[in-house]
Design an enzyme around this catalytic site. Structure first.
Site, mmCIF file in Angstrom:
data_model
loop_
_atom_site.group_PDB
_atom_site.id
_atom_site.type_symbol
_atom_site.label_atom_id
_atom_site.label_comp_id
_atom_site.label_asym_id
_atom_site.label_seq_id
_atom_site.Cartn_x
_atom_site.Cartn_y
_atom_site.Cartn_z
ATOM 1 N N TRP A 89 0.812 -1.217 0.000
ATOM 2 C CA TRP A 89 0.000 0.000 0.000
ATOM 3 C C TRP A 89 0.847 1.269 0.000
ATOM 4 O O TRP A 89 0.334 2.348 -0.198
ATOM 5 C CB TRP A 89 -0.900 0.018 1.260
ATOM 6 C CG TRP A 89 -0.138 -0.391 2.490
ATOM 7 C CD1 TRP A 89 -0.106 -1.659 3.023
ATOM 8 C CD2 TRP A 89 0.751 0.392 3.288
ATOM 9 N NE1 TRP A 89 0.749 -1.695 4.101
ATOM 10 C CE2 TRP A 89 1.292 -0.445 4.290
ATOM 11 C CE3 TRP A 89 1.154 1.738 3.256
ATOM 12 C CZ2 TRP A 89 2.204 0.001 5.247
ATOM 13 C CZ3 TRP A 89 2.066 2.174 4.212
ATOM 14 C CH2 TRP A 89 2.578 1.324 5.185
ATOM 15 N N GLU A 131 10.977 -7.891 -4.027
ATOM 16 C CA GLU A 131 11.486 -6.586 -3.569
ATOM 17 C C GLU A 131 11.004 -6.437 -2.136
ATOM 18 O O GLU A 131 9.817 -6.208 -1.895
ATOM 19 C CB GLU A 131 10.911 -5.450 -4.437
ATOM 20 C CG GLU A 131 11.071 -5.647 -5.937
ATOM 21 C CD GLU A 131 12.472 -5.376 -6.424
ATOM 22 O OE1 GLU A 131 13.291 -4.849 -5.651
ATOM 23 O OE2 GLU A 131 12.757 -5.714 -7.585
ATOM 24 N N LEU A 132 11.926 -6.580 -1.170
ATOM 25 C CA LEU A 132 11.495 -6.730 0.224
ATOM 26 C C LEU A 132 11.965 -5.573 1.102
ATOM 27 O O LEU A 132 12.369 -4.530 0.615
ATOM 28 C CB LEU A 132 11.990 -8.089 0.740
ATOM 29 C CG LEU A 132 11.674 -9.284 -0.181
ATOM 30 C CD1 LEU A 132 12.220 -10.572 0.382
ATOM 31 C CD2 LEU A 132 10.171 -9.408 -0.440
ATOM 32 N N CYS A 139 10.432 1.716 1.377
ATOM 33 C CA CYS A 139 11.352 0.592 1.611
ATOM 34 C C CYS A 139 12.798 1.058 1.714
ATOM 35 O O CYS A 139 13.574 0.510 2.477
ATOM 36 C CB CYS A 139 11.202 -0.430 0.500
ATOM 37 S SG CYS A 139 11.461 0.272 -1.139
ATOM 38 N N GLU A 197 12.972 -3.715 10.847
ATOM 39 C CA GLU A 197 12.411 -2.578 10.102
ATOM 40 C C GLU A 197 11.266 -1.927 10.891
ATOM 41 O O GLU A 197 10.362 -2.617 11.376
ATOM 42 C CB GLU A 197 11.888 -3.078 8.757
ATOM 43 C CG GLU A 197 11.437 -1.971 7.814
ATOM 44 C CD GLU A 197 10.819 -2.523 6.530
ATOM 45 O OE1 GLU A 197 10.049 -3.502 6.605
ATOM 46 O OE2 GLU A 197 11.098 -1.964 5.447
HETATM 47 P P1 NAD Z 1 3.183 -7.243 3.242
HETATM 48 O O1 NAD Z 1 4.261 -8.233 2.963
HETATM 49 O O2 NAD Z 1 2.375 -7.434 4.452
HETATM 50 O O3 NAD Z 1 2.152 -7.173 2.021
HETATM 51 C C1 NAD Z 1 2.567 -6.948 0.699
HETATM 52 C C2 NAD Z 1 1.518 -7.499 -0.250
HETATM 53 O O4 NAD Z 1 1.463 -8.910 -0.107
HETATM 54 C C3 NAD Z 1 0.109 -6.997 0.030
HETATM 55 O O5 NAD Z 1 -0.539 -6.727 -1.186
HETATM 56 C C4 NAD Z 1 -0.540 -8.153 0.758
HETATM 57 O O6 NAD Z 1 -1.943 -8.176 0.587
HETATM 58 C C5 NAD Z 1 0.119 -9.331 0.089
HETATM 59 N N1 NAD Z 1 0.149 -10.566 0.868
HETATM 60 C C6 NAD Z 1 -0.020 -10.720 2.200
HETATM 61 N N2 NAD Z 1 0.131 -12.019 2.527
HETATM 62 C C7 NAD Z 1 0.411 -12.695 1.399
HETATM 63 C C8 NAD Z 1 0.694 -14.056 1.093
HETATM 64 N N3 NAD Z 1 0.700 -15.007 2.035
HETATM 65 N N4 NAD Z 1 0.953 -14.403 -0.183
HETATM 66 C C9 NAD Z 1 0.962 -13.462 -1.160
HETATM 67 N N5 NAD Z 1 0.694 -12.140 -0.941
HETATM 68 C C10 NAD Z 1 0.433 -11.772 0.329
HETATM 69 O O7 NAD Z 1 3.898 -5.830 3.235
HETATM 70 P P2 NAD Z 1 3.231 -4.421 3.579
HETATM 71 O O8 NAD Z 1 3.221 -4.230 5.040
HETATM 72 O O9 NAD Z 1 1.979 -4.246 2.839
HETATM 73 O O10 NAD Z 1 4.299 -3.424 2.917
HETATM 74 C C11 NAD Z 1 5.384 -2.928 3.602
HETATM 75 C C12 NAD Z 1 6.628 -3.766 3.321
HETATM 76 O O11 NAD Z 1 6.939 -3.724 1.938
HETATM 77 C C13 NAD Z 1 7.834 -3.192 4.037
HETATM 78 O O12 NAD Z 1 8.588 -4.249 4.571
HETATM 79 C C14 NAD Z 1 8.605 -2.492 2.922
HETATM 80 O O13 NAD Z 1 9.981 -2.366 3.164
HETATM 81 C C15 NAD Z 1 8.309 -3.398 1.759
HETATM 82 N N6 NAD Z 1 8.499 -2.707 0.483
HETATM 83 C C16 NAD Z 1 9.571 -3.047 -0.280
HETATM 84 C C17 NAD Z 1 9.818 -2.360 -1.465
HETATM 85 C C18 NAD Z 1 11.024 -2.679 -2.322
HETATM 86 O O14 NAD Z 1 11.075 -2.221 -3.447
HETATM 87 N N7 NAD Z 1 11.996 -3.412 -1.820
HETATM 88 C C19 NAD Z 1 8.947 -1.342 -1.870
HETATM 89 C C20 NAD Z 1 7.853 -1.042 -1.079
HETATM 90 C C21 NAD Z 1 7.636 -1.726 0.105
#
Ligand code: NAD
Length: 536
Positions: free
Chosen positions: A176, A273-274, A307, A405
């Site tokens: 999001w 991308e984590l 991120c 984080e």
């Molecule tokens: P999240 O991992 O909770 O969710 C990310 C997405 O995965 C959401 O759309 C969610 O609905 C989906 N999801 C949840 N469970 C799942 C599953 N079991 N299987 C498949 N999809 C699933 O992350 P978040 O809290 O929404 O976002 C923040 C994180 O994202 C932070 O750790 C941030 O650093 C990372 N992020 C990384 C980058 C990058 O480019 N490295 C960019 C933006 C955000």
């Protein structure tokens, strides 16, 4: 796939009062039609809360796991005709999307702010980034995919080349925090390469993705070339991985592991991308004003929900005290607010869950002995999920935010005795997404960079410079992920490399009638000659 508008209406008295006036029911209907759902009237729906007033935005119908399978199936059928188009025809659609996006940017900035709470400047950065990516891949993507001629197995009579063919249907799971950039930015090169796509909208900010899908339709993208599913993250996300030919995931390291395991079971490719715990090194020779400004920009941008934003600031001991004075001054000058104009520099956190996590980590650090140099807690008088830009000193390993984080506007500041110590501190933890170095000696900083475990190293900028250098790949090392977005990898990852070889003389091998022993003896002599001639 046409969605039936959710029957569950939001009680007007309870709805967010900040709904932009141009978001009419007719406009909403034109977005919701893009949710792939077959459930019809009475379908389940979910409504996110707008961070600025913690009240419901707009109910979006839920897709089911069956809808995910149907969306991928429809995309697979649409992909054949889409990939048969010349690259230039697909590029035209993307360039029209670019123009519409620039023209209607106020709409998407309103929506991003309403759904996700960031300051408007950071919403505009999403527009900028997606427009740059659209133009770049539309104009240059074909060159990245150009067939590569290589030497054939037998000189003169055989030839060989590597070509790039689309994977088929690529799946996109995005968070999001950048609903436009993460929701569309990776997908643009994928569809330009001839793939169809199915994206899962994040439940916190689905409207931004649906707005973009509707805009892409206006730009001329056929109905099923990009399908959108909305609803529960784990069930839909995992169903998507079970059906697509490639998965492009952006999100937390914890979810990334689940995605990787699921993709491995099907032997499909994945880019991940984590998260990060990104360090900045302030060298003894740094311009401290530049460094303080750079650190504040990169730490509190997107309310710290980026991120690549900085969470650990490692300062040479000789300049530590002076740097802290300047850092506190720049932090204190930040305008924290919830405004649909550019007057606020730091916006709100996105949700109650985010506020709870950030507050808990800071309280834990303070309880265990950290000192608050700025901020330190929520600002409910500004908004329900607002957290003050915070600087902590004296953070130790027993505190949750030390190497985990935070994903909020919180930084910890540390002393380093010299460059070696600074590099060692920067490399602590298991992630390795982004880092920065502030120094007047750019050559010295460039020499330090490869010793830092991070996918990108920004020199004299906190974080955004690497993200904006879209011709260079961007991704993580260690537990920050696999694969790269941007640059050549950003498009070739959505293709399979295929080797095509041809012979003018039929099958290669001993000519008919030549004894095998004679053929081998001739070939062995040739090996010796090639070695002497230094032929590679
Ligand atoms: P999240 O991992 O909770 O969710 C990310 C997405 O995965 C959401 O759309 C969610 O609905 C989906 N999801 C949840 N469970 C799942 C599953 N079991 N299987 C498949 N999809 C699933 O992350 P978040 O809290 O929404 O976002 C923040 C994180 O994202 C932070 O750790 C941030 O650093 C990372 N992020 C990384 C980058 C990058 O480019 N490295 C960019 C933006 C955000």
């Amino acid at each position: 796939m046409t969605a039936t508008l959710p029957t569950e209406s939001t009680d007007a008295a309870q709805a967010s009062t900040l709904r932009p006036a141009w978001v009419t029911d007719a406009r909403v209907a034109s977005w919701l039609r893009w949710v792939c759902t077959s459930a019809g009237a009475g379908t389940a729906s979910r409504t996110a809360l707008a961070p600025y007033d913690a009240l419901p935005t707009i109910a979006v119908p839920d897709s089911t796991v069956e809808d995910v399978a149907a969306a991928v199936d429809a995309a697979r059928h649409a992909q054949a005709a889409w990939s048969a188009l010349p690259y230039s025809a697909r590029a035209e659609v993307i360039l029209r999307f670019h123009d519409l996006l620039v023209e209607r940017q106020d709409e998407i900035m309103d929506l991003i702010q309403w759904e996700m709470g960031k300051a408007r400047f950071h919403a505009w950065q999403e527009v900028l980034q997606v427009a740059n990516l659209a133009r770049h891949y539309a104009r240059h993507g074909e060159a990245y995919l150009k067939p590569k001629k290589v030497r054939g197995a037998v000189p003169v009579v055989t030839s060989a080349k590597e070509v790039r063919v689309p994977k088929g249907v690529a799946g996109f799971i995005s968070p999001w925090n950048y609903p436009l950039y993460m929701g569309v930015g990776d997908l643009i090169p994928a569809v330009l390469a001839g793939n169809a796509a199915v994206g899962k909208a994040d439940p916190q900010a689905p409207l931004s993705m649906l707005w973009a899908r509707a805009l892409m339709a206006e730009a001329g993208m056929p109905e099923h070339v990009w399908g959108v599913v909305a609803g529960d993250g784990p069930s839909l996300g995992e169903a998507l991985i079970d059906h697509v030919d490639y998965i492009c995931f952006t999100g937390s390291t914890a979810t990334g592991r689940i995605v990787a395991q699921r993709a491995a079971r099907r032997l499909i490719g994945a880019s991940l991308e984590l998260g990060g715990k990104n360090p900045s090194i302030i060298r003894a020779d740094a311009d401290l004003d530049v460094a303080a400004r750079g650190v504040v920009d990169a730490s509190f941008a997107n309310t710290g929900q980026m991120c690549i934003h900085l969470e650990r600031i490692i300062v040479h001991t000789d300049v530590y005290d002076e740097f802290v004075v300047r850092l506190r001054a720049v932090t204190a000058a930040q305008t924290v607010g919830q405004t649909f104009d550019f007057s606020s520099q730091v916006g709100s956190l996105a949700s109650a869950a985010q506020l709870e996590k950030v507050s808990r980590q800071v309280a834990d650090a303070v309880a265990k002995g950290a000192t608050v140099l700025a901020g330190g807690g929520p600002r409910p008088e500004v908004g329900p999920y607002v957290f003050a830009p915070t600087i902590l000193e004296g953070v130790t390993d027993d505190m949750e935010l030390c190497l985990g984080e935070t994903f909020g506007p919180v930084i910890s500041i540390y002393r380093a005795t010299d460059d070696e110590d600074a590099i060692a501190q920067a490399n602590r933890g298991k992630q390795g997404l982004s880092a920065s170095i502030f120094s007047k000696d750019i050559a010295a900083a460039e020499a330090m960079a490869p010793r830092i475990r991070a996918g990108s190293v920004n020199i004299n900028d906190g974080a955004s410079l690497a993200a904006g250098s879209i011709e260079a790949g961007m991704g993580g090392m260690g537990e920050s992920g696999l694969g790269k977005r941007h640059g050549s990898d950003g498009i070739t990852r959505f293709t399979n490399a295929q080797t095509i070889v041809s012979s003018k003389v039929g099958p290669v091998g001993p000519p008919p009638g030549t004894p095998v022993e004679k053929f081998i003896a001739m070939a062995n002599k040739q090996l010796v000659v090639l070695r002497r001639l230094r032929v590679r």
